[in-house]
Design a protein around this motif. Sequence first.
Motif, PDB file in Angstrom:
ATOM      1  N   HIS A 255       0.843  -1.189   0.000  1.00  0.00           N
ATOM      2  CA  HIS A 255       0.000   0.000   0.000  1.00  0.00           C
ATOM      3  C   HIS A 255       0.885   1.247   0.000  1.00  0.00           C
ATOM      4  O   HIS A 255       1.805   1.364   0.807  1.00  0.00           O
ATOM      5  CB  HIS A 255      -0.900   0.009   1.238  1.00  0.00           C
ATOM      6  CG  HIS A 255      -1.913  -1.099   1.241  1.00  0.00           C
ATOM      7  ND1 HIS A 255      -3.271  -0.848   1.173  1.00  0.00           N
ATOM      8  CD2 HIS A 255      -1.773  -2.448   1.286  1.00  0.00           C
ATOM      9  CE1 HIS A 255      -3.921  -2.005   1.185  1.00  0.00           C
ATOM     10  NE2 HIS A 255      -3.038  -2.987   1.264  1.00  0.00           N
ATOM     11  N   CYS A 256       0.591   2.152  -0.905  1.00  0.00           N
ATOM     12  CA  CYS A 256       1.400   3.363  -1.005  1.00  0.00           C
ATOM     13  C   CYS A 256       0.509   4.505  -1.493  1.00  0.00           C
ATOM     14  O   CYS A 256      -0.712   4.358  -1.587  1.00  0.00           O
ATOM     15  CB  CYS A 256       2.583   3.146  -1.954  1.00  0.00           C
ATOM     16  SG  CYS A 256       2.124   2.568  -3.606  1.00  0.00           S
ATOM     17  N   GLU A 257       1.129   5.658  -1.785  1.00  0.00           N
ATOM     18  CA  GLU A 257       0.337   6.771  -2.282  1.00  0.00           C
ATOM     19  C   GLU A 257       1.146   7.590  -3.272  1.00  0.00           C
ATOM     20  O   GLU A 257       2.382   7.516  -3.320  1.00  0.00           O
ATOM     21  CB  GLU A 257      -0.175   7.654  -1.153  1.00  0.00           C
ATOM     22  CG  GLU A 257       0.874   8.428  -0.422  1.00  0.00           C
ATOM     23  CD  GLU A 257       0.265   9.307   0.678  1.00  0.00           C
ATOM     24  OE1 GLU A 257       0.543  10.522   0.664  1.00  0.00           O
ATOM     25  OE2 GLU A 257      -0.470   8.778   1.543  1.00  0.00           O
ATOM     26  N   VAL A 258       0.425   8.346  -4.064  1.00  0.00           N
ATOM     27  CA  VAL A 258       1.058   9.224  -5.040  1.00  0.00           C
ATOM     28  C   VAL A 258       1.635  10.443  -4.315  1.00  0.00           C
ATOM     29  O   VAL A 258       0.948  11.087  -3.517  1.00  0.00           O
ATOM     30  CB  VAL A 258       0.043   9.679  -6.111  1.00  0.00           C
ATOM     31  CG1 VAL A 258       0.682  10.672  -7.084  1.00  0.00           C
ATOM     32  CG2 VAL A 258      -0.521   8.477  -6.858  1.00  0.00           C
ATOM     33  N   VAL A 259       2.909  10.732  -4.593  1.00  0.00           N
ATOM     34  CA  VAL A 259       3.554  11.912  -4.016  1.00  0.00           C
ATOM     35  C   VAL A 259       3.396  13.118  -4.943  1.00  0.00           C
ATOM     36  O   VAL A 259       3.132  14.246  -4.503  1.00  0.00           O
ATOM     37  CB  VAL A 259       5.044  11.647  -3.758  1.00  0.00           C
ATOM     38  CG1 VAL A 259       5.754  12.900  -3.258  1.00  0.00           C
ATOM     39  CG2 VAL A 259       5.216  10.502  -2.769  1.00  0.00           C
ATOM     40  N   ALA A 260       3.568  12.865  -6.248  1.00  0.00           N
ATOM     41  CA  ALA A 260       3.495  13.973  -7.203  1.00  0.00           C
ATOM     42  C   ALA A 260       3.261  13.423  -8.604  1.00  0.00           C
ATOM     43  O   ALA A 260       3.545  12.250  -8.886  1.00  0.00           O
ATOM     44  CB  ALA A 260       4.778  14.802  -7.178  1.00  0.00           C
ATOM     45  N   VAL A 261       2.734  14.289  -9.466  1.00  0.00           N
ATOM     46  CA  VAL A 261       2.573  13.990 -10.886  1.00  0.00           C
ATOM     47  C   VAL A 261       3.122  15.179 -11.662  1.00  0.00           C
ATOM     48  O   VAL A 261       2.845  16.336 -11.309  1.00  0.00           O
ATOM     49  CB  VAL A 261       1.091  13.751 -11.258  1.00  0.00           C
ATOM     50  CG1 VAL A 261       0.956  13.449 -12.753  1.00  0.00           C
ATOM     51  CG2 VAL A 261       0.488  12.628 -10.418  1.00  0.00           C
ATOM     52  N   ARG A 262       3.920  14.903 -12.694  1.00  0.00           N
ATOM     53  CA  ARG A 262       4.451  16.004 -13.503  1.00  0.00           C
ATOM     54  C   ARG A 262       4.498  15.598 -14.966  1.00  0.00           C
ATOM     55  O   ARG A 262       4.541  14.402 -15.291  1.00  0.00           O
ATOM     56  CB  ARG A 262       5.859  16.408 -13.048  1.00  0.00           C
ATOM     57  CG  ARG A 262       6.932  15.410 -13.402  1.00  0.00           C
ATOM     58  CD  ARG A 262       8.290  15.815 -12.832  1.00  0.00           C
ATOM     59  NE  ARG A 262       9.099  16.612 -13.742  1.00  0.00           N
ATOM     60  CZ  ARG A 262      10.079  16.130 -14.509  1.00  0.00           C
ATOM     61  NH1 ARG A 262      10.350  14.822 -14.499  1.00  0.00           N
ATOM     62  NH2 ARG A 262      10.784  16.909 -15.276  1.00  0.00           N
ATOM     63  N   ILE A 263       4.493  16.577 -15.826  1.00  0.00           N
ATOM     64  CA  ILE A 263       4.740  16.367 -17.246  1.00  0.00           C
ATOM     65  C   ILE A 263       6.161  16.841 -17.518  1.00  0.00           C
ATOM     66  O   ILE A 263       6.489  18.022 -17.330  1.00  0.00           O
ATOM     67  CB  ILE A 263       3.738  17.137 -18.130  1.00  0.00           C
ATOM     68  CG1 ILE A 263       2.302  16.756 -17.769  1.00  0.00           C
ATOM     69  CG2 ILE A 263       4.026  16.859 -19.600  1.00  0.00           C
ATOM     70  CD1 ILE A 263       1.979  15.286 -17.957  1.00  0.00           C
ATOM     71  N   ALA A 264       7.018  15.933 -17.935  1.00  0.00           N
ATOM     72  CA  ALA A 264       8.423  16.246 -18.169  1.00  0.00           C
ATOM     73  C   ALA A 264       8.592  17.048 -19.448  1.00  0.00           C
ATOM     74  O   ALA A 264       7.673  17.122 -20.282  1.00  0.00           O
ATOM     75  CB  ALA A 264       9.224  14.951 -18.236  1.00  0.00           C
ATOM     76  N   PRO A 265       9.749  17.685 -19.645  1.00  0.00           N
ATOM     77  CA  PRO A 265       9.974  18.464 -20.870  1.00  0.00           C
ATOM     78  C   PRO A 265       9.768  17.683 -22.157  1.00  0.00           C
ATOM     79  O   PRO A 265       9.424  18.270 -23.195  1.00  0.00           O
ATOM     80  CB  PRO A 265      11.435  18.909 -20.719  1.00  0.00           C
ATOM     81  CG  PRO A 265      11.629  19.018 -19.249  1.00  0.00           C
ATOM     82  CD  PRO A 265      10.843  17.874 -18.674  1.00  0.00           C
ATOM     83  N   ASP A 266       9.968  16.356 -22.102  1.00  0.00           N
ATOM     84  CA  ASP A 266       9.750  15.562 -23.315  1.00  0.00           C
ATOM     85  C   ASP A 266       8.292  15.186 -23.516  1.00  0.00           C
ATOM     86  O   ASP A 266       7.943  14.448 -24.448  1.00  0.00           O
ATOM     87  CB  ASP A 266      10.615  14.305 -23.302  1.00  0.00           C
ATOM     88  CG  ASP A 266      10.263  13.344 -22.172  1.00  0.00           C
ATOM     89  OD1 ASP A 266       9.342  13.649 -21.379  1.00  0.00           O
ATOM     90  OD2 ASP A 266      10.911  12.280 -22.077  1.00  0.00           O
TER      91      ASP A 266
END
Length: 373
Positions: A255-266
């Motif tokens: 069991h875990c959780e999302v820390v962050a979501v990002r769209i990378a430069p590519d």
Amino acid sequence: MIDGSTSPYLVLYPDRVAAAYRALGAALPGARIRYAVKATPVPEVLLALAAAGAEFDVASPGEIELCLGLGIAPELLCYGNTVKKAAQIAGAHARGVRRYAFDTADDLRRIARHAPGAEVECRFLPATPPSRTPFGGKFGCAPGEVAPLLTMARDLGLVPAGPYFHVGSQQTDPAAWRIGLEQAGRIAGELAAAGIPVRSVNIGGGLPIPYAEPAPGLAELGAVITAAAREHLPPGTALVVEPGRALTGAAGELHCEVVAVRIAPDGRRWVYLDVGRYSGLAETENEYIVYRIATERDGDPRTEAVLAGPTCDGDDVLYQCTRILLPVTLRAGDRVRILDAGAYTASYASVSFNGFPPLTVHVTGAEREWVQS
């Protein structure tokens, strides 16, 4: 009681372990099942398997002490690691361990000196198809060396049990065991010519479970192994099997959780979890093992994502080549479950890499919580 606010954590279900043990016993009737402790060295798991009648493959003094401290008899232990010091052999013998594996003449002499009269298995490297998580050439002598080495074992006062092979972890080709048993049968013939009866053949572990990709079931594998043993081994030869993940893999959820979501430069979407390669998911190295992932938003549209861990290490990336589809709506704080994560997670988790705490393990039905330390 499981505290869901503390993330990440692994939940283990010992009843699933016991059920997997029974299923393996049904698939390989009469085989001696020797659990590879390294897969999930959790006391409640070991006790469940001991109650079911298992033997135990131990690879270090620590694993020996863990088993003995739980009241498991030393006669049920086999020191299966072929890489060990003389002092470790002597310590194991002093604690009552009487079975050992080896793959070199040097290790054999150490066993003869420090564990006199012990029973020994000689590990060879079989010519089998590659597995999902291969050992490479780290373990095992050439098949042609086994009979001379076990003859040497007899001459040194040890008790030769027979040949031992391992087809690699998460082996999905049933033919691998047929090939290994054919080689073991030839070795048994060489030993018989030298006047040494083969007591047992150890076919190691490697039995797979389905992750994101399917895997052959125990019934199919058992049929192949049983037929090959009947064809190639002398009548009455005992089979020894040393499963790890086959018994505990499906018995755990991370069991875990999302820390962050990002769209990378590519343009690629990256999803960062609070668990990564250093906190239990070491088998994602080279993306060998691809776990099934469940989220709270699984009904939403999904797109590809790179999945990564939380540390400041560039290698702490779980999947960037494998096509992982995750909900487009995932956000920081969302809960995620990594399924079939019972094997090689708690045992691989670092103590505090990058300052992150060790992985907490909850065992259902237990009054206490066991924490990796």
